[in-house]
Design an enzyme around this catalytic site. Structure first.
Site, mmCIF file in Angstrom:
data_model
loop_
_atom_site.group_PDB
_atom_site.id
_atom_site.type_symbol
_atom_site.label_atom_id
_atom_site.label_comp_id
_atom_site.label_asym_id
_atom_site.label_seq_id
_atom_site.Cartn_x
_atom_site.Cartn_y
_atom_site.Cartn_z
ATOM 1 N N ASN A 1 31.894 45.486 31.011
ATOM 2 C CA ASN A 1 32.202 46.354 32.146
ATOM 3 C C ASN A 1 33.437 47.187 31.810
ATOM 4 O O ASN A 1 33.967 47.091 30.707
ATOM 5 C CB ASN A 1 32.401 45.522 33.416
ATOM 6 C CG ASN A 1 33.535 44.525 33.254
ATOM 7 O OD1 ASN A 1 34.677 44.898 33.047
ATOM 8 N ND2 ASN A 1 33.195 43.236 33.313
ATOM 9 N N LYS B 1 36.217 37.723 50.924
ATOM 10 C CA LYS B 1 36.257 37.143 49.577
ATOM 11 C C LYS B 1 37.405 36.140 49.462
ATOM 12 O O LYS B 1 37.281 35.094 48.834
ATOM 13 C CB LYS B 1 36.459 38.273 48.564
ATOM 14 C CG LYS B 1 35.707 38.093 47.274
ATOM 15 C CD LYS B 1 35.772 39.346 46.405
ATOM 16 C CE LYS B 1 34.476 40.122 46.420
ATOM 17 N NZ LYS B 1 34.499 41.310 45.554
HETATM 18 N N1 CTP Z 1 36.094 36.104 39.603
HETATM 19 C C1 CTP Z 1 36.108 35.010 38.764
HETATM 20 N N2 CTP Z 1 34.959 34.582 38.185
HETATM 21 C C2 CTP Z 1 33.799 35.217 38.404
HETATM 22 C C3 CTP Z 1 33.763 36.354 39.248
HETATM 23 C C4 CTP Z 1 34.928 36.767 39.832
HETATM 24 O O1 CTP Z 1 37.182 34.445 38.548
HETATM 25 N N3 CTP Z 1 32.701 34.786 37.808
HETATM 26 C C5 CTP Z 1 37.331 36.509 40.267
HETATM 27 C C6 CTP Z 1 37.885 37.838 39.804
HETATM 28 O O2 CTP Z 1 38.770 37.657 38.720
HETATM 29 C C7 CTP Z 1 38.589 38.327 41.058
HETATM 30 C C8 CTP Z 1 37.755 37.779 42.185
HETATM 31 O O3 CTP Z 1 37.036 36.685 41.637
HETATM 32 O O4 CTP Z 1 39.877 37.767 41.207
HETATM 33 C C9 CTP Z 1 36.805 38.725 42.815
HETATM 34 O O5 CTP Z 1 36.034 39.343 41.839
HETATM 35 P P1 CTP Z 1 34.892 40.382 42.243
HETATM 36 O O6 CTP Z 1 34.174 40.826 41.003
HETATM 37 O O7 CTP Z 1 35.472 41.431 43.157
HETATM 38 O O8 CTP Z 1 34.005 39.428 43.127
HETATM 39 P P2 CTP Z 1 32.611 38.836 42.969
HETATM 40 O O9 CTP Z 1 32.707 37.389 43.273
HETATM 41 O O10 CTP Z 1 31.992 39.202 41.657
HETATM 42 O O11 CTP Z 1 31.876 39.536 44.179
HETATM 43 P P3 CTP Z 1 30.999 40.864 44.257
HETATM 44 O O12 CTP Z 1 30.662 41.257 42.847
HETATM 45 O O13 CTP Z 1 29.837 40.416 45.052
HETATM 46 O O14 CTP Z 1 31.848 41.863 44.973
#
Ligand code: CTP
Length: 412
Positions: A204, A333
């Site tokens: 990404n 979240k």
């Molecule tokens: N995060 C994590 N491990 C994952 C996914 C996310 O530690 N597998 C953490 C990220 O580092 C961040 C937070 O969770 O601090 C939110 O990440 P985000 O990508 O915004 O959330 P998602 O859980 O992936 O939700 P979505 O993609 O549905 O918005």
């Protein structure tokens, strides 16, 4: 706060007299040391009168050494400030020279050292001075950058000593930093790469800039920082222990292994899925033109797992990248992942990815959101350091570094 003020030979020395006055107004005790060069511009008497403290000048003067030896001067202070710091004096600091009282005090120092350089623009920009500056920073000296503008010599450019207020603010920040000293900050940063086959991966747009800025800011504030980093091209900030990982599963594993921590900050853009049927060999194009079918499985949620861990850090900070309903989605979240604070980042239209600036809302539990709009990522990092310092100054003990990891920690 006790400030040991070393004044060296620059026309800006007069500003340091003003520093003494302003610092005393704010209740600080200032002990001046003047090098020979400083005494070409101002007198020990004027410094001593403003400080209402003796001003020290000589390393081998029987009187000064009897009253207060250089070791005691270095010990009986909270911070050492070199202002103005001339180019020559910075060069002698780099060499660790103890040819005079100021040099000897700095060599014996075990307290934070600040320098506020002041010199002509060409001297400031010279290769030798820039080399010295880099070395001082690498030695842990905190540099209060000079300002740009017209100088006493008539030239225009960078080299003018920072304003007194700015120097005072930098020195006072040591108090904030004290509450983070020795705390273990565990920070995830960057993207993860999920292999499709040995040469291809899913990734990404994360650059890792925000996580690295946080690692640097927390290290500068005296924390022991472990940075669990996905693939980036960024340089490891000074004093930070970096653990490189590629995939989300590796990041999960490295993060867990580096517990316990006082503070966990999760900036990484972790891939939500990995390829279950990744190829052991490179996928080849087929004669019939059919592409390979990739099956995705969900990756572990690192933040959620660590926030529910038996060794949960005292303070858990998540990041939420959202393109719409920024505050509402980020609050949801924060709850779902049981974090204490959430930094909601506006990524609408691809904003914030790979750029030095960002717009965020800082959410601390139920408190009203604190917006930081169009600011440097380093400013977000500094604000989080300040908030974390506040948080820890009113609570808790330091969590020790996991001893099993001490041997493999290398300082970058
Ligand atoms: N995060 C994590 N491990 C994952 C996914 C996310 O530690 N597998 C953490 C990220 O580092 C961040 C937070 O969770 O601090 C939110 O990440 P985000 O990508 O915004 O959330 P998602 O859980 O992936 O939700 P979505 O993609 O549905 O918005």
């Amino acid at each position: 706060m006790r400030i040991l003020l070393i004044m060296t030979g620059s026309i800006a020395a007069y500003k340091s007299l003003d520093f003494i006055r302003r610092a005393r107004e704010r209740g600080h005790v200032v002990t001046p040391i003047l090098t020979k060069g400083a005494q070409e511009f101002i007198t020990p008497l004027s410094a001593a009168s403003l400080a209402e403290q003796p001003a020290y000048t000589e390393l081998f003067s029987l009187k000064d050494e009897t009253e207060m030896g250089h070791i005691r001067l270095a010990r009986e202070t909270d911070v050492i400030l070199v202002a103005p710091a001339s180019a020559d004096f910075m060069a002698s600091m780099v060499q660790g020279r103890a040819q005079d009282l100021a040099g000897a005090v700095l060599l014996a120092a075990d307290k934070p050292v600040f320098v506020a350089p002041a010199m002509n623009v060409k001297m400031w920009e010279s290769a030798a001075n820039q080399r010295n500056l880099a070395q001082l920073k690498a030695d842990g000296v905190r540099v209060i950058s000079p300002a740009a503008g017209e100088m006493a010599c008539g030239e225009i450019g960078t080299g003018r000593m920072a304003e007194v207020q700015e120097i005072l603010a930098a020195v006072e920040s040591v108090h904030v930093q004290e509450s983070l000293r020795g705390k273990h900050a565990l920070i995830t940063a960057g993207p993860t790469h999920e292999p499709i086959d040995p040469v291809r991966y899913i990734a990404n747009q994360s650059s890792g800039l925000q996580g690295y800025a946080l690692a640097e800011a927390f290290a500068l504030a005296g924390a022991n920082v472990t940075l669990i980093s996905g693939p980036t091209t960024l340089k490891t900030p000074f004093g930070v222990t970096r653990v490189d990982v590629k995939t989300a599963v590796e990041m999960m594993d490295a993060t867990e292994k580096n517990l316990p921590a006082d503070i966990g900050i999760f900036t990484a853009a972790v891939a939500d899925w990995r390829v279950e049927n990744a190829g052991a060999q490179k996928f080849k194009k087929r004669e019939n033109g059919e592409p390979p079918v990739l099956r995705l499985v969900e990756n572990p949620d690192i933040l959620k797992t660590i926030a529910a861990h038996k060794n949960r850090p005292t303070l858990v900070v998540g990041f939420a990248a959202e393109t719409e309903y920024l505050e509402a989605y980020a609050r949801a979240k924060m709850q779902r992942k049981s974090c204490d604070w959430m930094v909601a980042t506006d990524v609408s239209g691809g904003k914030s990815f790979g750029t030095a600036t960002t717009s965020v809302l800082l959410l601390q539990g139920d408190a009203p959101a604190q917006p930081l709009l169009d600011v440097e990522k380093t400013a977000v990092a500094k604000q989080l350091v300040a908030l974390a310092a506040q948080h820890f100054s009113s609570s808790g003990n330091v969590t020790a570094f996991p001893s099993s990891n001490l041997s493999k920690r290398k300082k970058a």
